[in-house]
Scaffold this motif. Structure first.
Motif, short mmCIF file in Angstrom:
data_model
loop_
_atom_site.label_atom_id
_atom_site.label_comp_id
_atom_site.label_asym_id
_atom_site.label_seq_id
_atom_site.Cartn_x
_atom_site.Cartn_y
_atom_site.Cartn_z
N ALA B 296 -36.84 -25.53 0.44
CA ALA B 296 -36.47 -26.42 1.42
C ALA B 296 -36.62 -26.18 3.12
N LEU B 297 -35.55 -25.19 3.13
CA LEU B 297 -35.30 -25.36 4.29
C LEU B 297 -36.23 -24.45 5.02
N LYS B 298 -37.37 -23.39 4.76
CA LYS B 298 -38.51 -23.04 5.78
C LYS B 298 -39.38 -24.33 5.60
N PHE B 299 -39.57 -25.41 5.06
CA PHE B 299 -40.10 -26.63 5.17
C PHE B 299 -39.42 -27.42 6.11
N LEU B 300 -38.38 -27.33 6.10
CA LEU B 300 -37.56 -28.21 7.22
C LEU B 300 -37.75 -27.65 8.48
N ASP B 301 -37.66 -26.33 8.38
CA ASP B 301 -38.16 -25.25 10.00
C ASP B 301 -39.56 -25.37 10.22
N ALA B 302 -40.77 -25.74 9.63
CA ALA B 302 -41.42 -25.94 9.83
C ALA B 302 -41.51 -27.38 10.42
N LYS B 303 -40.98 -28.73 10.01
CA LYS B 303 -41.08 -29.53 10.77
C LYS B 303 -40.48 -29.44 12.14
N LEU B 304 -40.27 -28.80 12.49
CA LEU B 304 -39.66 -29.05 13.60
C LEU B 304 -40.70 -28.09 14.69
N ALA B 305 -41.66 -27.85 13.67
CA ALA B 305 -42.60 -26.98 14.50
C ALA B 305 -43.09 -28.01 15.24
N ALA B 306 -44.64 -27.30 16.16
CA ALA B 306 -44.74 -27.93 17.56
C ALA B 306 -46.54 -29.09 17.12
N ALA B 307 -46.75 -28.22 15.65
CA ALA B 307 -48.04 -28.84 15.48
C ALA B 307 -47.36 -30.49 14.82
N THR B 308 -46.47 -30.44 13.70
CA THR B 308 -46.10 -31.33 12.99
C THR B 308 -45.68 -32.00 14.06
N GLY B 309 -44.93 -31.14 16.07
CA GLY B 309 -44.07 -32.73 16.52
C GLY B 309 -44.90 -33.00 17.07
N ASN B 310 -46.32 -32.84 17.31
CA ASN B 310 -47.33 -33.17 18.34
C ASN B 310 -48.12 -34.38 17.58
N ASN B 311 -48.31 -34.38 16.10
CA ASN B 311 -48.56 -35.50 15.28
C ASN B 311 -47.67 -36.46 14.84
N VAL B 312 -46.46 -36.51 15.33
CA VAL B 312 -45.44 -37.81 15.41
C VAL B 312 -45.46 -38.05 16.34
N VAL B 313 -45.37 -37.19 17.61
CA VAL B 313 -45.32 -38.89 18.95
C VAL B 313 -47.13 -39.17 18.89
N ASN B 314 -48.12 -37.61 18.56
CA ASN B 314 -49.69 -38.31 18.84
C ASN B 314 -49.86 -39.44 17.94
N LEU B 315 -49.36 -39.55 16.30
CA LEU B 315 -50.31 -40.49 15.49
C LEU B 315 -48.85 -41.54 15.13
N PHE B 316 -48.22 -41.39 15.61
CA PHE B 316 -46.57 -42.37 15.03
C PHE B 316 -45.59 -42.90 16.15
N TYR B 317 -46.40 -42.28 17.65
CA TYR B 317 -45.78 -42.72 18.78
C TYR B 317 -44.04 -42.79 18.58
N TYR B 318 -43.92 -41.64 17.75
CA TYR B 318 -42.33 -41.79 17.77
C TYR B 318 -41.70 -40.46 18.51
N GLY B 319 -40.46 -40.23 18.71
CA GLY B 319 -40.31 -38.96 18.97
C GLY B 319 -39.97 -37.50 18.18
N HIS B 320 -40.04 -36.97 18.54
CA HIS B 320 -39.80 -35.37 18.18
C HIS B 320 -38.53 -34.49 18.60
N SER B 321 -37.84 -33.89 17.78
CA SER B 321 -36.22 -33.38 18.23
C SER B 321 -36.98 -32.38 18.45
N ASN B 322 -38.02 -31.32 19.29
CA ASN B 322 -38.45 -30.49 19.11
C ASN B 322 -38.42 -30.60 21.07
N GLN B 323 -37.82 -30.29 22.02
CA GLN B 323 -37.80 -30.37 23.22
C GLN B 323 -39.23 -29.97 24.25
N ASP B 324 -39.53 -29.00 23.34
CA ASP B 324 -40.86 -28.36 23.97
C ASP B 324 -42.27 -29.11 23.89
#
Lengths: 259, 374, 285
Positions: B296-324
């Protein structure tokens, strides 16, 4: 003779109401062949593309499959249980008879949302995860009154002397039931099974509360209603299901006439 | 005659059996979550070879692989199953009722309950490789009673969205949602706590200290608001469709809707009310007692990663907690939606505080009475 | 006979246990939940019973009013759909002749389309960009779309009537079919006009079917929540929506259970009242 009268106002009323009933269906059908995702008049283009997308849409087909499975299973259980109660009512006298009948018919007057809530509490209390099984169980309870009433109606017109005759000839009661009674009420059981199947397939109020990871078709449809661009695919499926049902009914009618 | 009867009994019997078999097969296929969790192998196993299964309780849409793509690519042999929750209350009720999901996704406002009821594990942040990319104020959101229980993931604003052609003078206050000038053209979110929040902003009350008298006034306010409200929206798409068609002029909305409508070419603007915008954060937590803590911890770590984050921003127009990820946004529409060019925006934002059980009960009951009022 | 006794138990136990486990026990649990103060702690644990939820409900008059309004809406839907369906059933029983089966299927086909989609279809029809408004504006009868068609109680009632009509015709049709045509002959021989024959012979004999149809619609509709959710708007909520909200949006099971109990008791009371007017047991036999 009433059947020899010329088409009357009543006929006009029937066809008028039928037209009104079909108007929304027609709109749905137009939607499924509409080139756009929004319906406007006059229509801007026709396409069969949504039907094609449907065949590629795994989630939609999966939901439809789930509905079929739940309906098949719950209707089988409901028919079996309904037949058992029907046999008890028609062939036995016992003190708890009134209670059992009331209990079996009571789901008809319990509002769906109340039953859904009660079952949700039960499954949560037992730490049973919501799933197609929990939906199926809910459907058996709801369908039981229907199956019971259909089979009991058939048994009511059944001459008990036939069973007496069989037993006089040496058959025990279970054999009598199996070889005499069941074959005769079999058509009623099939009818009950079909009714229970129909009740379950489109049932939504219970399914929404009791669904787990796998949705039934109505539950899936509800979750997709908000996405305007997915709607035509769902409607395409509904149209196909409707045509499928019509075909089945047509075939059943043909088979019935042959017998 | 008798032969025909026997045939139909047999067919009926056959059909019943077929039905039961079908259910058994369907049931077996449909309950993957009831399989016992496989033991997680020690971390010496290379990521690409790691097997196991994880169950995630999430919101509709987030089960799409785009939103956990980093985990999928790093651990291709791990099965991830999703359970869908309909709302925060639904997720909370399920977790309380003993749902076996390993990971779940609540939002600010509902976090205190999980800690108070012992439903969530503490997060070992030393094992999160992406943790340093999360700004401190987001980390703080996931801390309850001084301990890190949640990993922040998605975030966004809530404000008033409006059609610039129908409301040319603009909107500068949350009170627009109750304004009689927009009769029949307002859409409010179907949520009691949300309504209380809006009222507290408008009336200048402390959201965390609403008294029964204030709650009664809030109820009256929203009963009157029904005269101007066309429908309550439960899903953003309903509201977006209403705005696009021109039925709705003013709506309570998250900024995702703003970006979506801008993208569709609908003339809309996202208000900066004088009372300040609202902001919410979505977090992930690990169920207490899970057998899959490390996975589960690895899952959460991967959730914070860049590719996932970019999808959140570009597909759902939500912010992501990864500042990069946030710093890397170039799309003009999104920059507008997040007010990235306005550094003072966070000062003008009110973050959703966590509810207590009494508040949740009282505020949802208030909303039910609003709906039930004559 | 021993095997007759054994068969009895084989037939008796499964339905009894099934209904007990999945009908009686859940309802009892729900009743128990309605006497719980809050949801703290385990889902299933001992709690001290309290009347707090019911007290709160009695204090808030709006829920009672909503129950009454929901029952009233259900009444209208049941009355109108029964009234509209009666001529259909009459047509099928007495005018359709050999093609009755076909006409019946024609009537039922809309009923076999997904309920949700039929409600959505009405949303398309009644919306401000919908079929009705588009048509009226196209013909120039109106210049602004009518907004009063959707998102209110009327839309809910209208949609529900539409949804129920095909189904409602069935019991009436069944009852009409059972009437012995010899009675018509007798009535005509006695000099009755067609109308009198209908009013004095046909209609009274069809009443059991009419009552069955009426209740078949009325009872589920009181607890309806799906249609109000889709076409009711802010003011079209029915009692079922509030119950659903408490379970899905508020996680307040005790209050939701108390509301459910009230609806259950109200529905049972209504049915008991109706059973006095019509002997329901005769309908089963």
């Amino acid at each position: 003779m009433s059947t020899r009268r010329a088409p009357s106002r009543l006929t006009g009323y029937y066809f008028g109401l039928i037209a009104l009933l079909y108007l929304p269906i027609a709109i749905l059908f137009l939607f499924s062949i509409n080139a756009n995702t929004t319906l406007s008049f006059p229509m801007r283009g026709l396409t069969l593309g949504w039907y094609k997308n449907l065949l590629e849409s795994g989630a939609v087909l999966r939901a439809a499959r789930n509905s079929l499975v739940v309906a098949a299973g719950s209707s089988a259980v409901a028919t079996a249980l309904g037949t058992m109660v029907a046999l008890l009512i028609a062939r036995y006298q016992f003190r708890a008879k009134g209670l059992l009948v009331t209990l079996a018919v009571l789901p008809l007057i319990v509002p769906f949302v109340v039953l859904a809530v009660a079952l949700l509490i039960l499954f949560s209390a037992l730490h049973v995860d919501r799933s197609l099984w929990t939906i199926g169980i809910g459907h058996t309870v709801v369908a039981l009154p229907y199956t019971l009433l259909i089979v009991v109606a058939r048994l009511a017109g059944f001459d008990p002397n036939l069973e007496e005759a069989a037993m006089d000839l040496g058959a025990n009661y279970p054999t009598t039931l199996r070889r005499i009674v069941l074959p005769i009420i079999a058509p009623a059981m099939v009818s009950a099974w079909l009714t229970a199947f129909t009740v379950s397939f489109d049932e939504f109020a219970l399914a929404l509360f009791l669904a787990g990871t796998e949705p039934t078709f109505p539950v899936y449809l509800f979750s997709q209603l908000r996405f305007a661009n997915r709607l035509p695919i769902m409607i395409a499926l509904a149209v196909l299901l409707m045509i499928g049902t019509l075909t089945l009914v047509f075939i059943a009618e043909r088979v019935r006439r042959v017998e | 005659m008798i032969r025909a009867l026997r045939l139909s009994t047999r067919t009926s019997g056959l059909m019943l059996i077929l039905a039961l078999v079908a259910t058994a097969c369907g049931g077996a296929a449909a309950t993957p979550t009831q399989a016992p969790p496989t033991a997680v192998p020690p971390t010496e196993v290379p990521a690409a070879e790691m097997t196991g299964s994880l169950t995630v309780l999430d919101w509709a849409g987030y089960d799409a692989p785009d939103f956990w793509v980093d985990f999928k690519n790093t651990y291709p042999k791990v099965t991830v199953n999703f359970e869908i929750g309909a709302s925060d209350a639904d997720i909370y009720t399920r977790m309380k009722a003993g749902d076996q999901a390993d990971v779940f996704h609540p939002y600010t406002g509902y976090l205190q309950f999980y800690v108070d009821e012992g439903l969530v594990e503490e997060i070992d942040t030393s094992k999160l490789t992406n943790w340093d990319k999360v700004p401190d104020h987001f980390k703080a959101i996931g801390q309850i009673n001084g301990k890190q229980y949640f990993v922040p993931w998605d975030w966004g604003f809530t404000s008033v969205l409006y059609r610039t052609d129908k409301v040319p003078e603009g909107v500068d206050s949350w009170a627009a949602l109750l304004d009689p000038r927009f009769e029949g053209h307002v859409s409010m979110w179907d949520d009691g706590p949300g309504a209380v929040t809006v009222s507290s902003y408008i009336n200048g009350w402390d959201e965390t200290k609403i008294t029964p008298e204030q709650l009664a006034m809030i109820k009256e306010e929203w009963i009157k608001q029904r005269d101007v409200n066309l429908f309550y929206w439960a899903g953003q798409q309903e509201m977006e469709a209403g705005m696009a068609s021109g039925d709705i002029w003013v709506a309570y909305a998250w900024q995702g809707s703003y970006a979506v409508l801008l993208g569709q070419g609908v003339p809309v603007a996202y208000a900066n009310p004088k009372e300040g915008r609202n902001s919410w954060v979505g977090v992930y937590g690990i169920r207490k007692g899970t057998q899959n803590y490390d996975l589960a911890l690895k899952f959460l770590d991967a959730k914070l990663a860049a590719a996932t984050g970019n999808n959140v921003v570009n597909l759902f127009y939500y912010g992501h907690s990864n500042q990069d990820v946030m710093n890397g946004i170039t799309d003009a529409t999104l920059k507008q939606a997040f007010s990235i060019d306005d550094p003072t925006i966070l000062q003008k934002t009110n973050f959703t505080p966590n509810l207590t059980a009494e508040q949740l009960d009282a505020w949802t009951a208030m909303w039910a009475e609003v709906k039930a009022a004559p | 006979m021993l095997d007759r006794r054994a068969t009895f138990w084989v037939l008796y136990l499964p339905p009894l246990l099934w209904l007990g486990a999945f009908f009686v026990v859940p309802l009892i649990l729900m009743a128990a939940f309605s006497f719980r103060a809050d949801m703290r702690g385990e889902v299933l644990q001992w709690w001290t019973p309290t009347l707090k939820q019911y007290a709160g409900l009695f204090a808030a008059g709006s829920y009672w009013r909503l129950l009454g309004i929901s029952a009233f809406m259900a009444l209208i839907v049941a009355l109108i759909s029964t009234a509209l369906a009666y001529p259909i059933a009459y047509f099928l029983a007495f005018r359709a002749g050999r093609r009755a089966g076909f006409y019946l299927v024609l009537l039922l086909v809309p009923f076999w389309t997904s309920y949700l989609l039929r409600v959505m279809a009405w949303k398309f029809m009644l919306g401000s960009n919908g079929v009705i408004n588009s048509f009226l504006m196209y013909t120039g009868l109106i210049h602004e779309p009518l907004t009063a068609l959707l998102y209110n109680r009327n839309a809910v009632v209208l949609t529900l009537i539409y949804v129920w009509i095909p189904f409602v015709a069935l019991p009436i049709f069944a009852a009409l079919q059972r009437i012995d045509l010899a009675l018509f002959e007798a009535a005509s021989d006695l000099g009755a006009t067609p109308f009198r024959r209908f009013w004095r012979v046909t209609f009274p004999l069809s009443l059991p079917g009419v009552f069955a149809a009426f209740f078949m619609v009325f009872i589920p509709t009181v607890g309806e929540y799906v249609t109000p959710l889709l076409v009711g708007g802010s003011r079209g909520s029915m009692y079922g929506n509030i119950v659903q909200d408490f379970f899905t949006k508020a996680a307040n099971w005790p209050l939701g259970s108390a509301l459910s109990m009230i609806m259950l008791i109200a529905t049972l009371a209504l049915v008991a009242l109706a059973a006095r007017i019509v002997d329901l047991r005769r309908l089963i036999e």
